[in-house]
Design an enzyme around this catalytic site. Structure first.
Site, PDB file in Angstrom:
ATOM      1  N   ASP A  97    -105.056  14.584  21.617  1.00 23.43           N
ATOM      2  CA  ASP A  97    -106.186  14.082  22.398  1.00 23.43           C
ATOM      3  C   ASP A  97    -105.928  14.197  23.918  1.00 23.43           C
ATOM      4  O   ASP A  97    -104.788  14.131  24.368  1.00 23.43           O
ATOM      5  CB  ASP A  97    -106.364  12.607  22.015  1.00 23.43           C
ATOM      6  CG  ASP A  97    -107.732  12.082  22.348  1.00 23.43           C
ATOM      7  OD1 ASP A  97    -108.471  12.761  23.071  1.00 23.43           O
ATOM      8  OD2 ASP A  97    -108.060  10.980  21.869  1.00 23.43           O
TER       9      ASP A  97
ATOM     10  N   TRP B 124    -108.413  17.653  12.768  1.00 20.53           N
ATOM     11  CA  TRP B 124    -109.796  17.143  12.813  1.00 20.53           C
ATOM     12  C   TRP B 124    -109.744  15.637  12.625  1.00 20.53           C
ATOM     13  O   TRP B 124    -109.507  15.156  11.524  1.00 20.53           O
ATOM     14  CB  TRP B 124    -110.604  17.820  11.700  1.00 20.53           C
ATOM     15  CG  TRP B 124    -112.061  17.503  11.690  1.00 20.53           C
ATOM     16  CD1 TRP B 124    -112.624  16.262  11.607  1.00 20.53           C
ATOM     17  CD2 TRP B 124    -113.153  18.426  11.745  1.00 20.53           C
ATOM     18  NE1 TRP B 124    -113.990  16.350  11.609  1.00 20.53           N
ATOM     19  CE2 TRP B 124    -114.343  17.676  11.684  1.00 20.53           C
ATOM     20  CE3 TRP B 124    -113.238  19.815  11.827  1.00 20.53           C
ATOM     21  CZ2 TRP B 124    -115.602  18.274  11.693  1.00 20.53           C
ATOM     22  CZ3 TRP B 124    -114.497  20.401  11.832  1.00 20.53           C
ATOM     23  CH2 TRP B 124    -115.665  19.642  11.779  1.00 20.53           C
ATOM     24  N   ASP B 125    -110.002  14.913  13.710  1.00 24.99           N
ATOM     25  CA  ASP B 125    -109.889  13.457  13.689  1.00 24.99           C
ATOM     26  C   ASP B 125    -111.263  12.808  13.529  1.00 24.99           C
ATOM     27  O   ASP B 125    -112.314  13.451  13.751  1.00 24.99           O
ATOM     28  CB  ASP B 125    -109.224  13.005  15.009  1.00 24.99           C
ATOM     29  CG  ASP B 125    -108.471  11.700  14.883  1.00 24.99           C
ATOM     30  OD1 ASP B 125    -108.659  10.990  13.878  1.00 24.99           O
ATOM     31  OD2 ASP B 125    -107.696  11.385  15.804  1.00 24.99           O
TER      32      ASP B 125
ATOM     33  N   CYS C 121    -107.698  13.957   9.585  1.00 22.90           N
ATOM     34  CA  CYS C 121    -107.154  12.722  10.134  1.00 22.90           C
ATOM     35  C   CYS C 121    -108.334  11.791  10.361  1.00 22.90           C
ATOM     36  O   CYS C 121    -109.424  12.235  10.714  1.00 22.90           O
ATOM     37  CB  CYS C 121    -106.457  13.049  11.463  1.00 22.90           C
ATOM     38  SG  CYS C 121    -105.934  11.620  12.398  1.00 22.90           S
TER      39      CYS C 121
ATOM     40  N   ASP D 128    -101.267   6.189  11.108  1.00 20.39           N
ATOM     41  CA  ASP D 128    -100.792   6.082  12.488  1.00 20.39           C
ATOM     42  C   ASP D 128     -99.512   5.271  12.557  1.00 20.39           C
ATOM     43  O   ASP D 128     -98.880   5.185  13.611  1.00 20.39           O
ATOM     44  CB  ASP D 128    -101.858   5.412  13.369  1.00 20.39           C
ATOM     45  CG  ASP D 128    -102.900   6.415  13.819  1.00 20.39           C
ATOM     46  OD1 ASP D 128    -102.677   7.622  13.642  1.00 20.39           O
ATOM     47  OD2 ASP D 128    -103.952   5.985  14.343  1.00 20.39           O
TER      48      ASP D 128
HETATM   49  C1  DGJ Z   1    -105.909   8.803  15.883  1.00 19.40           C
HETATM   50  C2  DGJ Z   1    -104.893   9.689  15.226  1.00 19.40           C
HETATM   51  O1  DGJ Z   1    -104.514   9.151  13.992  1.00 19.40           O
HETATM   52  C3  DGJ Z   1    -103.708   9.885  16.158  1.00 19.40           C
HETATM   53  O2  DGJ Z   1    -102.722  10.660  15.533  1.00 19.40           O
HETATM   54  C4  DGJ Z   1    -104.199  10.546  17.424  1.00 19.40           C
HETATM   55  O3  DGJ Z   1    -104.636  11.846  17.148  1.00 19.40           O
HETATM   56  C5  DGJ Z   1    -105.304   9.709  18.068  1.00 19.40           C
HETATM   57  N1  DGJ Z   1    -106.345   9.423  17.125  1.00 19.40           N
HETATM   58  C6  DGJ Z   1    -105.890  10.429  19.252  1.00 19.40           C
HETATM   59  O4  DGJ Z   1    -106.942   9.754  19.789  1.00 19.40           O
END
Ligand code: DGJ
Length: 713
Positions: free
Chosen positions: A346, A456-457, A505, A527
Site C-alpha cells: 500500500d 488484491w486486498d 487478501c 495480518d
Molecule cells: C491489509 C493487509 O492484510 C496488509 O497485509 C496490508 O496489505 C494492508 N492491508 C495495506 O493497507
C-alpha cells in the site's frame, strides 16, 4: 467407479467414488430422496430403498423423507433449498422429478437431475460431479425460468446433505476475527438449528465456510468424518438442522439474508459449488483430500503445478511510507537473501500517505516515485527478482478524485449516512461501469509495467448496501452481483495475463474460500504475523485449505501486534510451513540475522516442493499440549519434513518422541539430529518416534528425512 442407475420399478442412482457410495432415488410423489452416503457395501440389495407413502406416520411424508433438495411449498417446515415468489404472488413451490442426464466429460462424471414446477415452467437442475479419487462430490443447482413470468428467488442453496444416524453429531468448524482467523472449534450439535454465515459481503474473518461432522470419536487418523466446503466469496450460510427424530441435514449456499433475485423469462441462476466428502480415516485424511482436490481441481491451472516463489512484502517495514529510494535499498537487501519476488504494498498511488486518502486513484504518486514505477521495477528485475504490486480495487476513500467524480459508485441509501470503516467506502460492483473501471486500471498496470504478482486486498465489510439506481426488484441482488463482478474481472485478467500470480487478501484472511481460489493462486492468511499465534491460525487453516496457498511472512521481533519476542529460526520455521514470504524491515537486521535468513531461504527452496505439493500430517496439534508437530511427506514418500515447536517447558518435564506418519514401513529414512546422522525405518519412526531435543520457551526444529536406497540388513 461410476454412476450406476437402477431403473426397474424404482429409479435409483449410485454415485460411486473410490471408497464411497452416495445413493438417491425417486419416490411415488416424484420427490428425490437421499438414501445412503458412506462406505461401499457388498451387494446392491444392502442399500436402503426409498421411503414409501404408506410408511408415513403422523408427520407429513415430505417432512419425514430426506429430500435431496427441498422446495418451500406444501407441508414442509425444514430449511428449504429453494424459496420463490411467482409474479402472481403464489409462494408455493412444487418440484417434481422430470428426467436425468449423465455427462462423462473431462476427468469427471456428472449426474444432472431435472425437477420441474410444471404450473410455472420453472426448471431446477441438481448437479452432482464426482471427484472420484478423493471421494468428493461437488453439488450445485441451476434454475431456469422457462415460463413467461418473472420469478423472485428468495432463498437458493447449493446443496442439502443428509448424514447417517449417529448417537452424537460433533461439529468441527472454523471461527475467528481480524488477526485471529481460522481457529478450530468443536461442539456437539443438539436438536434444532445451528447456523454459520457471513452477512458482511465477503467470506469473513469470523467464520469460514468449511465443516466436518463425526460422532465425537474420530481423530486425525481414524474414524468416520463427513466434511464439506463452499465456494462463495460473498454472503453465505451453512445450516445444521437436527430434527426431532435426531437426523442431521446440512444445507449451504448463498445467504438469503437481505437477498432477492429477479429471474426473468429465459434466464437462469447458477449457485456456487458446495463440495463434500466422507472418509473413515479421520480428520487428517479429510484435510489431505481437500488439499489435493484444491491442487488438482480448484486452483487456476496455469500456475498450479509450479511451486510458489519466495516473496518479500514491504508492508510491515514501511507501511504507507514507500518511495523509490527506500524500496530500492530494501530490494538490494532482499535480493541478497535469495528472494524471488519483491512486492510493493500500500501507499504507492494517488495522494496516499495514510489510510484516509487516495483509494480509487490508481495513478503512480510522482512525489514518491519520480521515475514512475519503471525505474524501481527495472532495478528489482536487475537484482534477479520479479516485481509485484498491491491494489485494493473494490474501495474508495472519500478523499479521492474518484469519489469526487462518482459519489454514486458506492453502496448507499438515499437520506442515510455512508458509514466509513478504515476511512473507506465499498464500490458497487453490481454496476457495469465500476467493473469496467477496475478492469481497466489493472489492465493498464499489467500492460504498462513488468508486474508478475498482484496482491488484491479488500479491507472492509459492506454497510448500507443500497443500489438506488436499480429497479426495486433488483436492488437486493447486490450481494451476488458484487461477487460476480469481482470474479468477472479476475477471470478476464487471468485470461489475458496467465503468467501473473494473484493473491487474495482481505485485511488478512477475510476472503478465503473455494470461489476466490478458482481465480487466485494464494491467500494472505492473517495480518497477525506473530509466529506463535500464527501456529494456531495456520493449523485451523490446514483443516480446509492446502498449505500451498498459505502465504506466511517472517517479520520483525518483537512483533508489532503483541510485542512477543521470538528467535529468527522459530519465525522462519513457522513461515516455511506454507508458501514462504519475508516481511521484516531488513534495514534493521543484523549480519548474523541476514546470514541465517539466507540459509533458511536456501533450505526452504530445497523442501518447498514437499510442503506445497505433498501430504500434510498434523502430528501434535496446538490444542494437545506443549509440543506442536506437523509433517509433510512427498508423493513418492522418499522425502519428509518435520516441524516441531516447543511452547514452554517446565524444568525436568520430559518431551515425548514425535511419532511420524505417512512413511513406507520397511524403508529406511535418514535424518540429522544436531551433528548425528540417524537412520530408522518408517515403521520405527511411526511406532517409537523421533526424539527432539528442544528446550525452554519457544524453541523449534526443522528436520528433513530422506529415504535411503540400501536396506538395513
Ligand atoms: C491489509 C493487509 O492484510 C496488509 O497485509 C496490508 O496489505 C494492508 N492491508 C495495506 O493497507
Amino acid at each position: 467407479m461410476s454412476i450406476k442407475i437402477l431403473n426397474n420399478d424404482e429409479k435409483k442412482w449410485f454415485l460411486e467414488t473410490k471408497n464411497t457410495v452416495y445413493v438417491i432415488g425417486v419416490d411415488e410423489n416424484k420427490n428425490i430422496q437421499h438414501l445412503y452416503w458412506g462406505e461401499k457395501l457388498p451387494y446392491p440389495s444392502d442399500y436402503p430403498g426409498v421411503l414409501l407413502l404408506k410408511e408415513s406416520i403422523f408427520d407429513n411424508f415430505e417432512q419425514i423423507i430426506k429430500e435431496e433438495f427441498s422446495p418451500w411449498g406444501g407441508i414442509r417446515y425444514k430449511e428449504p433449498g429453494l424459496k420463490v415468489i411467482y409474479e402472481d404472488h403464489v409462494r408455493d413451490l412444487i418440484l417434481k422429478y422430470k428426467t436425468y442426464k449423465l455427462i462423462d466429460s473431462d476427468k469427471c462424471k456428472t449426474l444432472i437431475i431435472y425437477l420441474i414446477d410444471s404450473a410455472y415452467n420453472l426448471e431446477v437442475e441438481l448437479n452432482y460431479r464426482l471427484i472420484e479419487e478423493y471421494d468428493l462430490i461437488e453439488r450445485w443447482v441451476n434454475i431456469k425460468n422457462k415460463g413467461s413470468q418473472s420469478v423472485q428467488i428468495k432463498q437458493i442453496l447449493s446443496a442439502q446433505w443428509h448424514l447417517p444416524d449417529m448417537q452424537n453429531y460433533r461439529l468441527s468448524y472454523l471461527y475467528g476475527r481480524w488477526a485471529g482467523e481460522t481457529k478450530l472449534s468443536r461442539i456437539e450439535l443438539g436438536y434444532g438449528k445451528k447456523i454459520f454465515e457471513s452477512r458482511r459481503g465477503i467470506t469473513s474473518h469470523q467464520f469460514n465456510p468449511w465443516f466436518a461432522v463425526d460422532n465425537g470419536q474420530a481423530d486425525e487418523d481414524i474414524g468416520k468424518v463427513y466434511y464439506g466446503i463452499l465456494g462463495w466469496s460473498g454472503n453465505w450460510k451453512i445450516v445444521f438442522e437436527k430434527d426431532s427424530y435426531g437426523r442431521l441435514q446440512i444445507g449451504g449456499g448463498i445467504n438469503d439474508f437481505d437477498f432477492s433475485w429477479q429471474l426473468k423469462p429465459n434466464e437462469c441462476f447458477v449457485t456456487p459449488k458446495f463440495v463434500a466428502g466422507h472418509t473413515t480415516n479421520g480428520f487428517g485424511d479429510a484435510s489431505r483430500k481437500l488439499h489435493h482436490y484444491q491442487l488438482d481441481y480448484i486452483l487456476p491451472g496455469n500456475l498450479n503445478y509450479k511451486t510458489r516463489p519466495v516473496l518479500y512484502n514491504s508492508w510491515e517495514a514501511t507501511k504507507f511510507n514507500v518511495n523509490e529510494e527506500g524500496q530500492k535499498i530494501l530490494a538490494e537487501r532482499v535480493a541478497s537473501l535469495g528472494v524471488e519476488l519483491f512486492v510493493l504494498d500500500d501507499g504507492w498511488f494517488g495522494e496516499r500517505n495514510d489510510d484516509t486518502d487516495g483509494l480509487g486513484d490508481w495513478y503512480v504518486n510522482k512525489k514518491k516515485f519520480p521515475h514512475d514505477l519503471t525505474s524501481l521495477i527495472s532495478y528489482v528485475n536487475e537484482l534477479g527478482m520479479d516485481f509485484g504490486l498491491w491494489v485494493e480495487p473494490e474501495m474508495v476513500n472519500k478523499n479521492s478524485k474518484l469519489y469526487n467524480l462518482h459519489p454514486d459508485w458506492v453502496y448507499h441509501f438515499p437520506n442515510r449516512p455512508r458509514s466509513e470503516s478504515r476511512n473507506q467506502l465499498v464500490l458497487n460492483l453490481a454496476k457495469k461501469e465500476v467493473v469496467e473501471y477496475i478492469y481497466d486500471f489493472i489492465n493498464k498496470l499489467l500492460d504498462n509495467y513488468n508486474i508478475k504478482f498482484i496482491k488484491w486486498d479488500m479491507n472492509r465489510p459492506f454497510s448500507e448496501p443500497g443500489w438506488p439506481e436499480a429497479l426495486k426488484p433488483q436492488q437486493q441482488e447486490i450481494w451476488v452481483r458484487h461477487v460476480q463482478g469481482l470474479y468477472q474481472v479476475l477471470d478476464r485478467l487471468r485470461r489475458k495475463y496467465p503468467e501473473v500470480i494473484f493473491e487474495s487478501c482481505s485485511g488478512g484472511g477475510g476472503r478465503v474460500d473455494l470461489g476466490i481460489l478458482q481465480r487466485t493462486d494464494q491467500v494472505w492468511v492473517s495480518d497477525n504475523t506473530d509466529a506463535f499465534d500464527r501456529l494456531k491460525i495456520q493449523e485451523g487453516f490446514s483443516y480446509a485449505y492446502t498449505p500451498k496457498i498459505m502465504m506466511s511472512w517472517v517479520t520483525d521481533s518483537p512483533n508489532w501486534l503483541n510485542q512477543r519476542k521470538l528467535s529468527l529460526e522459530y519465525r522462519f520455521n513457522v513461515a516455511m510451513m506454507g508458501s514462504l514470504g519475508i516481511g521484516g524491515n531488513l534495514n534493521n537486521w543484523s549480519k548474523n540475522e541476514i546470514k541465517l535468513a539466507k540459509e533458511k531461504v536456501i533450505q526452504y527452496k530445497k523442501i518447498r516442493e514437499i510442503i506445497q505439493h505433498g501430504d500434510q500430517y498434523r502430528l501434535l496439534p496446538t490444542w494437545k499440549g506443549n509440543l506442536i508437530a506437523v509433517e509433510y511427506v512427498n508423493k513418492n514418500k522418499d522425502k519428509a519434513v518435520l516441524f516441531v515447536f516447543l511452547h514452554s517447558q517446565q524444568f525436568g518435564e520430559k518431551l515425548l518422541p514425535v511419532k511420524l506418519n505417512g512413511l513406507i514401513s520397511d524403508s529406511l529414512y535418514q535424518y540429522q539430529d544436531e551433528n548425528k546422522k540417524i537412520i530408522l525405518s518408517g515403521k520405527a519412526l511411526k511406532e517409537i518416534g523421533l526424539k527432539v531435543n528442544l528446550k525452554g520457551d519457544f524453541d523449534s526444529k526443522l528436520i528433513i528425512l530422506e529415504k535411503q536406497n540400501r536396506r538395513n540388513d
